[in-house]
Enzyme design. Sequence first.
Site, mmCIF file in Angstrom:
data_model
loop_
_atom_site.group_PDB
_atom_site.id
_atom_site.type_symbol
_atom_site.label_atom_id
_atom_site.label_comp_id
_atom_site.label_asym_id
_atom_site.label_seq_id
_atom_site.Cartn_x
_atom_site.Cartn_y
_atom_site.Cartn_z
ATOM 1 N N CYS A 154 -5.455 0.573 -1.549
ATOM 2 C CA CYS A 154 -5.037 -0.334 -1.863
ATOM 3 C C CYS A 154 -6.026 -1.833 -2.178
ATOM 4 C CB CYS A 154 -3.421 -1.197 -0.944
ATOM 5 S SG CYS A 154 -4.163 -1.806 0.177
ATOM 6 N N CYS A 179 0.867 -1.201 -0.289
ATOM 7 C CA CYS A 179 -0.363 0.251 -0.150
ATOM 8 C C CYS A 179 0.920 0.776 0.371
ATOM 9 C CB CYS A 179 -0.718 0.116 1.461
ATOM 10 S SG CYS A 179 -1.990 1.737 1.219
HETATM 11 ZN ZN LIG Z 1 -3.937 0.597 1.900
#
Ligand SMILES: [Zn+2]
Length: 370
Positions: free
Chosen positions: A72, A42
């Site tokens: 993400c 992420c």
């Molecule tokens: Zn994330």
Amino acid sequence: MTQSADTGTIDEQRWRALVVRERDASFFYGVITTGIFCRPGCPSRLPRREHTVFFTSAEKAETAGYRPCRRCRPDEIEPSNIQRIIDACRRIEQAHQIPSLQELAAQAKLSPAHFQRVFKAACGLSPKAYGQYLQNRRFKKHLKTAPSVTDAIYRAGFGASSRAHASGRDHLGMKPHEYRTGAPRQTIHYGITTCFLGWLLVAATSKGICAIELGDDRQQLEEHLHENFNQAIIKPADGGFSTVLAKVVTYLEHTEHPFPLPLDIRGTAFQQQVWDTLRTIRPGETKSYQDIARMIGRPEAVRAVAGACATNRTALAIPCHRAVRADGAAGAYRWGLSRKLALIRHEQKFLNQEERPTASLADENQAQGV
Ligand SMILES: [Zn+2]
């Protein structure tokens, strides 16, 4: 608290993978202070170690009360993996004998365990189960044309005939040699063209489209048509049919809605009800079999709904590819899981592109921290 690198627990190893944002690491992490969970790759700011918890699946993170991160998207399959799964499905669909997990994982450049997990999340079954399903379907088909049951067993790629007989009983609901088909008497014209999903066959009676089939080669599609309507008079259509083919391809490529041509389909009242409901699902959207069962007022009939989707012969026109399992996995598709996944992705991508020009929407997302 001390953290020693050489005696690190699994969580410490995960933390180290997280610090370097290892994209391929197969775990998820939750941030206690925000209640959000992420993939290791992420782009968000790295949380503090003491605020971080680890999960082996998105499902476990959600069960623990964490919400998926909107950057993400840990609850969705990574776009880079979708293509890998589509390719793996293709390989299974085209293989005579079921490829091994190791073989498929190596081609996908993922570890076998990770590959198996991603495949199951995308498709709803393991690569082996998908291979077996296809093998049984080939067997069923060869039983109609092969000179003997033994021949059909061989042609379907089975190793041992005993397994084929067992599978025949399970999947055909009858003994292999008893399997036969029939179809009503009618005249059908058909045309064939190519599209991004391979070959596309469109067949029509005087009333409307009666079949749209997808396949890997022309001849195979023609054979299927003759098998499925084996009492009909089947003829290649004349030049005028090219406008019909063009309409179907345009509909597919530009994800138009609704389907622009009349249909001539036969089914039970229940099947018709499911098919009509499928036609209300817009491109880029998916509904679970449960959703559809509820929509027709038969919430208990989830399996029957999935069955009705599976008997659809008009690919695209009745968009059974938009019916998926409740956990988001693709579920079954008559024309192959590789095509179902590719179709869903195509429709979602196309619609996202359509929406992109409105700058305000993107700005709004930015403001929300998406
Ligand atoms: Zn994330």
